[in-house]
Design an enzyme around this catalytic site. Sequence first.
Site, PDB file in Angstrom:
ATOM      1  N   GLN A  51      26.434  65.561  -6.425  1.00  0.00           N
ATOM      2  CA  GLN A  51      27.540  64.953  -5.677  1.00  0.00           C
ATOM      3  C   GLN A  51      28.239  63.978  -6.284  1.00  0.00           C
ATOM      4  OE1 GLN A  51      24.699  64.238  -2.147  1.00  0.00           O
ATOM      5  NE2 GLN A  51      26.642  64.526  -1.298  1.00  0.00           N
ATOM      6  N   CYS A 100      27.690  64.994   5.635  1.00  0.00           N
ATOM      7  CA  CYS A 100      27.611  64.637   4.278  1.00  0.00           C
ATOM      8  C   CYS A 100      28.608  64.195   3.547  1.00  0.00           C
ATOM      9  CB  CYS A 100      27.431  66.357   3.596  1.00  0.00           C
ATOM     10  SG  CYS A 100      27.017  66.115   1.804  1.00  0.00           S
ATOM     11  N   LEU A 101      28.220  63.307   2.597  1.00  0.00           N
ATOM     12  CA  LEU A 101      29.307  62.421   1.928  1.00  0.00           C
ATOM     13  C   LEU A 101      30.514  63.521   1.230  1.00  0.00           C
ATOM     14  CD1 LEU A 101      27.200  59.542   0.267  1.00  0.00           C
ATOM     15  CD2 LEU A 101      28.884  59.397   2.390  1.00  0.00           C
ATOM     16  N   GLU A 143      18.724  67.276   0.965  1.00  0.00           N
ATOM     17  CA  GLU A 143      18.989  67.139  -0.334  1.00  0.00           C
ATOM     18  C   GLU A 143      18.589  68.204  -1.184  1.00  0.00           C
ATOM     19  OE1 GLU A 143      21.150  64.673  -1.012  1.00  0.00           O
ATOM     20  OE2 GLU A 143      20.950  63.728   1.179  1.00  0.00           O
ATOM     21  N   HIS A 146      21.360  70.788  -1.517  1.00  0.00           N
ATOM     22  CA  HIS A 146      22.146  70.104  -2.468  1.00  0.00           C
ATOM     23  C   HIS A 146      21.849  70.743  -4.136  1.00  0.00           C
ATOM     24  CE1 HIS A 146      25.347  68.209  -0.493  1.00  0.00           C
ATOM     25  NE2 HIS A 146      24.741  67.272  -0.054  1.00  0.00           N
TER      26      HIS A 146
HETATM   27 CO    CO Z   1      25.013  66.164   1.550  1.00  0.00          CO
END
Ligand code: CO
Length: 165
Positions: A51, A100-101, A143, A146
């Site tokens: 991210q 989610c960012l 996470e 991700h």
């Molecule tokens: Co996320």
Amino acid sequence: MILDIVTHPNPILRKKAQNVADISHASIQKLIDDMIPTMYMKDGIGLAAPQVGESLQITVIIPDHTKFEEYKKNASEALVVINPKIIRHSLLTNKDQEGCLSVPHVVGTIKRWNWVTVAFFDRHGQKHKMRVKDYVARIFQHEIDHLNGTLFIDKAKNILQVKEL
Ligand code: CO
């Protein structure tokens, strides 16, 4: 340093992140030092290295998501989870909402295991085996997804557009 957040559909979010071979390396330690305040400043409760544009098996997670404002004040404390593997999980699942960012302005309902046992290394290279449950287990699963190139929108039902987040 506060890092920029990579957003969907950037392809780095879809790659399986690489294992970290040398946790003590200065570049890895610096990345962790930057990821922690970045998570808090962007109002996240977890952040994975892809991210912030680094395809590495590193994620930082708030120690207690119910105390976000307190942790945000210092923006220096987080669980640092490196090369994680889910080694056991519950049979039972629960559904809850996630955001989610990297997927701004969207929330969705996702089914997750109630608890997971995760093996990982901390930033000092120490190995841990930790069982987490409920919402913390949800954060870990989000996470770790991700780090495998999976986003919550791949699994979510009832995806909603929201103004905040
Ligand atoms: Co996320």
